[in-house]
Design an enzyme around this catalytic site. Structure first.
Site, PDB file in Angstrom:
ATOM      1  N   GLU A   1       0.815  -1.221   0.000  1.00 37.64           N
ATOM      2  CA  GLU A   1       0.000   0.000   0.000  1.00 37.64           C
ATOM      3  C   GLU A   1       0.850   1.273   0.000  1.00 37.64           C
ATOM      4  OE1 GLU A   1      -2.770  -0.672   3.213  1.00 37.64           O
ATOM      5  OE2 GLU A   1      -3.773  -2.292   2.131  1.00 37.64           O
TER       6      GLU A   1
ATOM      7  N   GLU B   1      -6.801  -9.678  -3.346  1.00 35.93           N
ATOM      8  CA  GLU B   1      -7.511  -9.760  -2.062  1.00 35.93           C
ATOM      9  C   GLU B   1      -9.011  -9.530  -2.272  1.00 35.93           C
ATOM     10  OE1 GLU B   1      -5.805  -7.200   0.934  1.00 35.93           O
ATOM     11  OE2 GLU B   1      -3.752  -7.501   0.191  1.00 35.93           O
TER      12      GLU B   1
END
Length: 549
Positions: A324, A426
């Protein structure tokens, strides 16, 4: 609620000027551009239903207001719209331009965004879905920083698709990208053909990686293990490799749990992604790491990456190196702007056979997050390339609330121009939705991912714990399917070749089309039997297999 009516949840109560064109053979255009061009390309679909309004026409918008809008009248319902345009900005080096749809009832939805630049043209591609007709809608162009607009817009296109056309495009791509034609030749050892030999072909493994996260709850749980290995060929450890799990106290590193989880995946021939080495969000770092600075922090991160990758060299197919990075920069704030680059360099040196991924959220889920636009993702990749790191893969988390299929496809189109493997890493649907809605939205996302030629793998984020899952489970704690589990099971069946029974023709051959993967063929002729193991792999050519009886 049926398939069509769920799209009403998008809030797109629109219609457009009636267009009496037959779209039965309409093919979706995957064209996309990531470079800034001196001249805009022609409009996709020759402008679509904007053909007579604005095809390849440049509109200069210099306004003291902060938005510019296109007006759509009488947009038809039960329709998926693909939108694209070229944009150039003035009075700034660059700015994020966001396209937002406002419906007749006041609902807003992001259609797409682009980083527009001065002196060249940038390509914006996105779309929206409407189910219920409406007489009026506006598409707004705005700068994400709220500043007044000073832009040019060109080659605007709005192309409608029916749900059937959209699904047919998906199926055509699945047939082309995920399947292969094979011809089995049966002969004796002298090469003489053997007509009318019986053949049974069974797919024994899938080529396409489709898997899920698992948690340590799978250890010592044979029911969970059996359920998982019957479905999935790929796994990721939800938390067990993360720094806060392997070293909760400074200096006390413990890999016992991931070691045991790897024993399970190895025993069942399940490939595994390495998630993750570092996480840029400060709240997901060990408490003791958050208290370190300077040389102490530098020493800690060096110990972490060397310990982890020396321990698990060659074990994981991928590493999410610095998770991220678009949203957070914990390490770069404390250790300098080249820190993430150094993480990738070290990982490349220590585990050279693993593919290194950037992994982030809201790149494909929405275009409302200006931190993680598709262009900002591409820009970060290019920054790493300038530092000598050529990324091996694109990781898109895929935590959806309400999926927007044409936006998903448009984002994947732009990223696919980079010629890197794309993984949805995900995938789940928000727990704020009911179970049936979760299932319908999950099917949308999985079909978009599996059908897109740029996507190389899909991971669900459905690790089961005694108290449930992060956002979305596939089963209850008794391993009885929830609606999402039924969707996954049905798609796994749909995307695997059924047992094929046949007989060789007068040339001693038998042909079939099957999903990519490994197969076992059993051939019988009289009292003779032979078995053959072969693989169907990606490519345009027919695969030829020779079996001797």
């Amino acid at each position: 609620m049926n398939f069509q009516s769920l799209f009403c949840l998008f809030g797109f109560f629109l219609s457009i000027v009636p267009c009496f064109v037959t779209y039965e053979e309409l093919i979706y255009d995957h064209s996309a551009y990531t470079e800034c061009k001196s001249v805009p390309e022609d409009a996709l679909y020759n402008g679509g239903i904007m053909k007579d309004y604005w095809t390849n026409k440049t509109q200069v918008v210099r306004s003291k207001t902060n938005s510019y809008n296109l007006v759509f009248n009488d947009l038809s319902g039960d329709t998926i719209y693909s939108f694209s345009s070229w944009v150039q900005i003035f009075d700034a080096d660059s700015a994020v331009i966001k396209a937002t749809l406002k419906t007749a009832n006041g609902t807003y939805m992001c259609v797409g965004n682009v980083i527009a630049r001065s002196g060249c043209w940038s390509f914006l591609k996105g779309g929206f879905v409407i189910d219920c007709p409406s007489s009026y809608a506006q598409l707004y162009f705005q700068r994400s920083d709220g500043a007044a607009l000073n832009i040019s817009i060109s080659s605007v296109s709005l192309q409608p698709f029916t749900y059937q056309q959209w699904r047919k495009n998906q199926q055509d791509l699945i047939d082309k990208e995920r399947k292969c034609t094979a011809t089995i030749h049966i002969s004796n050892v002298q090469g003489e053909r053997m007509p009318r030999a019986s053949i049974i072909v069974k797919q024994v493994s899938r080529d396409f990686p489709l898997g899920s996260a698992i948690s340590k709850a799978i250890l010592g749980n044979p029911t969970y293990q059996k359920w998982f290995k019957e479905r999935f060929n790929t796994a990721a450890f939800e938390d067990e490799l993360k720094w806060y799990s392997t070293e909760p106290q400074q200096g006390k590193v413990n890999y016992t749990v991931p070691d045991q989880m790897l024993e399970f995946t190895r025993a069942n021939q399940i490939i595994t992604r390495g998630h993750n080495i570092f996480w840029e969000d400060p709240k997901y770092n060990p408490w003791w790491v958050r208290n370190l600075t300077g040389p102490d922090l530098k020493s800690a991160v060096n110990n972490r990456i060397k310990s982890l990758l020396n321990k698990y060299k060659n074990e994981f197919i991928h590493w999410d190196v610095s998770n991220e990075m678009l949203h957070y920069d914990f390490y770069e704030q404390r250790l300098g702007t080249n820190t993430s680059l150094e993480f990738f360099q070290t990982a490349q040196q220590l585990d050279p056979l693993a593919k290194l991924f950037m992994n982030d959220y809201n790149v494909v889920e929405t275009c409302n997050d200006m931190t993680s636009t598709v262009d900002s993702y591409i820009s970060k990749l290019r920054d790493l390339e300038q530092g000598g790191i050529f990324m091996d893969g694109i990781g898109l988390e895929g935590h959806f609330t309400v999926p927007n299929p044409p936006l998903i496809r448009a984002v994947l189109d732009k990223l696919a121009t980079l010629k890197l493997p794309i993984w949805l890493t995900e995938v789940d649907i928000s727990k704020n939705l009911d179970k049936e809605t979760q299932a319908r939205y999950l099917e949308m996302v999985l079909r978009e991912g599996f059908s897109h030629p740029g996507v190389n793998g899909i991971m669900l984020w459905t690790a089961l714990h005694p108290d449930g899952c992060y956002q979305m489970c596939l089963t209850d704690n008794n391993f009885d399917n929830l609606p999402t589990g039924d969707i996954v099971d049905n798609l796994l069946k749909e995307w695997q070749t059924r047992v094929v029974h046949g007989e060789t023709d007068e040339h001693g051959t038998f042909s079939f089309s099957g999903f990519l993967g490994e197969y076992k063929a059993t051939v019988k002729f009289g009292n003779r039997t032979a078995n053959s193991i072969f693989t169907l792999y990606r490519g345009d050519e027919t695969r030829h297999i020779y079996v001797h009886l």
